[in-house]
Write an enzyme that holds these catalytic residues in place. Structure first.
Site, mmCIF file in Angstrom:
data_model
loop_
_atom_site.group_PDB
_atom_site.id
_atom_site.type_symbol
_atom_site.label_atom_id
_atom_site.label_comp_id
_atom_site.label_asym_id
_atom_site.label_seq_id
_atom_site.Cartn_x
_atom_site.Cartn_y
_atom_site.Cartn_z
ATOM 1 C CB SER A 119 -0.765 -0.050 1.267
ATOM 2 O OG SER A 119 0.022 -0.235 2.181
ATOM 3 C CG HIS A 142 -3.103 -0.671 -3.216
ATOM 4 N ND1 HIS A 142 -3.084 0.280 -2.876
ATOM 5 C CD2 HIS A 142 -3.096 -1.542 -1.983
ATOM 6 C CE1 HIS A 142 -3.404 0.351 -1.583
ATOM 7 N NE2 HIS A 142 -3.329 -0.731 -0.882
ATOM 8 C CD GLU A 154 -4.351 2.824 -5.572
ATOM 9 O OE1 GLU A 154 -4.622 4.070 -5.646
ATOM 10 O OE2 GLU A 154 -3.449 2.250 -4.871
ATOM 11 C CG ASN A 192 -3.154 4.073 1.238
ATOM 12 O OD1 ASN A 192 -4.119 4.443 1.710
ATOM 13 N ND2 ASN A 192 -2.504 2.861 1.070
#
Lengths: 287, 220
Positions: A119, A142, A154, A192
């Site tokens: 992440s 991800h 992702e 994130n």
């Protein structure tokens, strides 16, 4: 692109969800964990989930029977060396991951793609010790928790990643109900990174621990912003320690960029072992 | 009308996102016309989109023309400073930023003003969420502005396409809108103004603007 067999390494919450999602796409899955017994438990949990979906009428019994025959727990040395795709979903420890990738590079045939579900770590850095012929077959994939439900993947290109290959993977996921988003390799990738100030700015609106103010910010963000959960409720759910760790990682990776600076209230909560729902005490009390 | 017993004026420009809805229910004037008017009112809602310095100047000028209590939009202004500088201001609200819901953040210390704000919001089919003890600014505009600014930093660095950023935030963390489309609905100029204001007030570099956002939101 054809993905017929996948190896998922790391069978915690994420790895288990990823394995089950691939299985439900009729892809053969091998599960690997440094703790073999743990992998067996995770394997059993997937069977339980499939049975649950069958009971709810969301899956057919013939499909469930086929899925169950299509998933196996393996030791790392015994995985299929011709796997189309290997996804790493182990603990967020850069050195442990890099060590694993070196081993996979030796075990797997030249055609196998290796992906990390990290992440936060840069994909280019994770690929650093791979052989030259493997570097372009390495990328980030991800997934979001729970991987069987959350649609986003992702698809992250490191500097050496073969863009044509990653684009084919992007198409493959989109054709199977996921929402894949291609992005370049920067700390926190898209989610994130962009989400950091959902928490960071809310913490600054509160400044010090004040339950009434915390409730107020959550209420405003839910009711005015239309978010499903307020920032403090969400931090409690994710784990304040986990959230702080991601924030610190992104902050460091951007060389102390002030926009990502952690807030002392997060640290104070972690120091007090108030991690959120999992410790029954976070910004809120759960009894 | 709002409370029929009160003679209420709403100061609002025609380019305000809620102008038509508000003008359909209330007497309205532009800032310029309001300052030139000698008509007396019981209550004034000032919905001008101004940053702190200009807001305080306007409110002080307004106080010379009316003895009415003033409820003002402080989306772009430093809340506690305006309250301290302008005693006629009894309440504040944040109507400037687009919201995907019908809820509006407001702040006041008086029960009477609270009821006046809630009635006004009801008249335009909105409802209130109270923000007690307003300090720097309202919660929703400051949090959403920082999210939008970061999305523009990501664009500036060519991290992903605007469509990918919006899709990722909606599908990865269930945002009701993607940050790029959200910024466009709010108006990137408003976000530039808010973060510039916060940067000047706090002198905290975390409020630095993305170059890409600045280009989109500001006519230089």
């Amino acid at each position: 692109m054809e993905i017929k067999n996948v190896v998922v390494i790391g069978t915690g919450t994420m790895g288990q969800g990823i394995a089950q999602w691939f299985l439900q796409q009729k892809v053969a899955v091998e599960m690997v964990d440094s703790n073999y017994e743990f992998a067996l438990k995770s394997h059993a949990k997937i069977f339980e989930n499939l049975d649950g979906l069958l009971a709810k009428g969301k899956l057919q019994s013939a499909d469930v029977a086929n899925f169950k025959q299509n998933i196996h727990v393996k030791h790392l040395e015994k995985i299929n060396p011709e796997a189309d795709l290997v996804i790493e979903a182990i603990i967020e420890d850069k050195e442990v991951k890099k060590e694993l990738f070196k081993k996979l590079d030796e075990i797997l045939s030249a055609r196998s793609i290796i992906a990390s579900n990290t992440s936060s770590f840069p994909i280019t850095e994770l690929a650093k010790d791979l052989s030259d012929k493997r570097k372009n077959k390495f990328l980030g994939l991800h997934f979001f928790n729970p991987a069987t439900i959350m649609k986003l993947v992702e698809v992250i290109n490191g500097l050496e990643t073969d863009k044509e290959m990653s684009h084919k993977l992007y198409m493959w996921f989109n054709a199977r109900g996921k929402v894949a988003c291609e992005c370049n390799d920067a700390p926190g990738f898209i989610v994130n990174r962009v989400a950091r100030n959902f928490y960071g700015e809310s913490l600054r609106a509160v400044e010090t621990y004040d339950l009434e103010k915390i409730k107020e910010v959550d209420q405003v963000i839910r009711e005015v912003g239309g978010f499903k959960m307020g920032p403090f409720e969400l931090m409690d759910l994710i784990g304040i320690d986990v959230n702080l760790s991601v924030t610190e990682s992104v902050y460091r990776a951007f060389f102390d960029e002030p926009r990502f600076k952690p807030h002392r209230l997060q640290k104070e909560m972690v120091d007090a072992k108030r991690f959120g729902r999992k410790s029954k005490k976070g910004f809120y009390i759960y009894e | 009308m709002n409370d029929t017993s009160l003679n209420t004026l709403v100061i609002i420009e025609t380019n305000h996102p809620l102008y038509e809805q508000i003008a359909a229910h209330h007497e309205t004037r532009s800032v310029e016309d309001a300052l030139a008017s000698f008509k007396t009112y019981d209550l004034v809602f000032d919905l001008s989109a101004l940053r702190t310095k200009k807001k305080i100047t306007l409110l002080k000028e307004l106080a010379k023309t009316t003895k009415a209590e003033i409820i003002t939009d402080l989306t772009l202004a430093w809340g506690e400073m305006v309250f301290k500088s302008c005693p006629q201001v009894t309440g504040a609200l944040s109507l400037l930023f687009y919201s995907p819901t019908a809820a509006i953040e407001y702040s006041t210390k008086s029960e009477k003003t609270k009821q006046q704000i809630l009635e006004f919001l009801k008249s335009i089919e909105r409802h209130g969420v109270e923000h007690t003890d307003l300090k720097l600014g309202f919660h929703y505009p400051r949090v959403i502005s920082m999210i939008v600014n970061e999305a523009y930093f990501a664009l500036e660095e060519n991290l992903a396409t605007p469509e990918a950023i919006d899709l990722a935030m909606k599908n990865g963390v269930n945002y009701p809108l993607g940050p790029i489309e959200w910024g466009q609905k709010i108006g990137t100029k408003n976000i530039v103004d808010l973060l510039t204001e916060y940067s000047e007030i706090t002198e905290d570099p975390r409020y630095r603007l993305s170059r890409e956002l600045k280009m989109t939101g500001k006519n230089i």
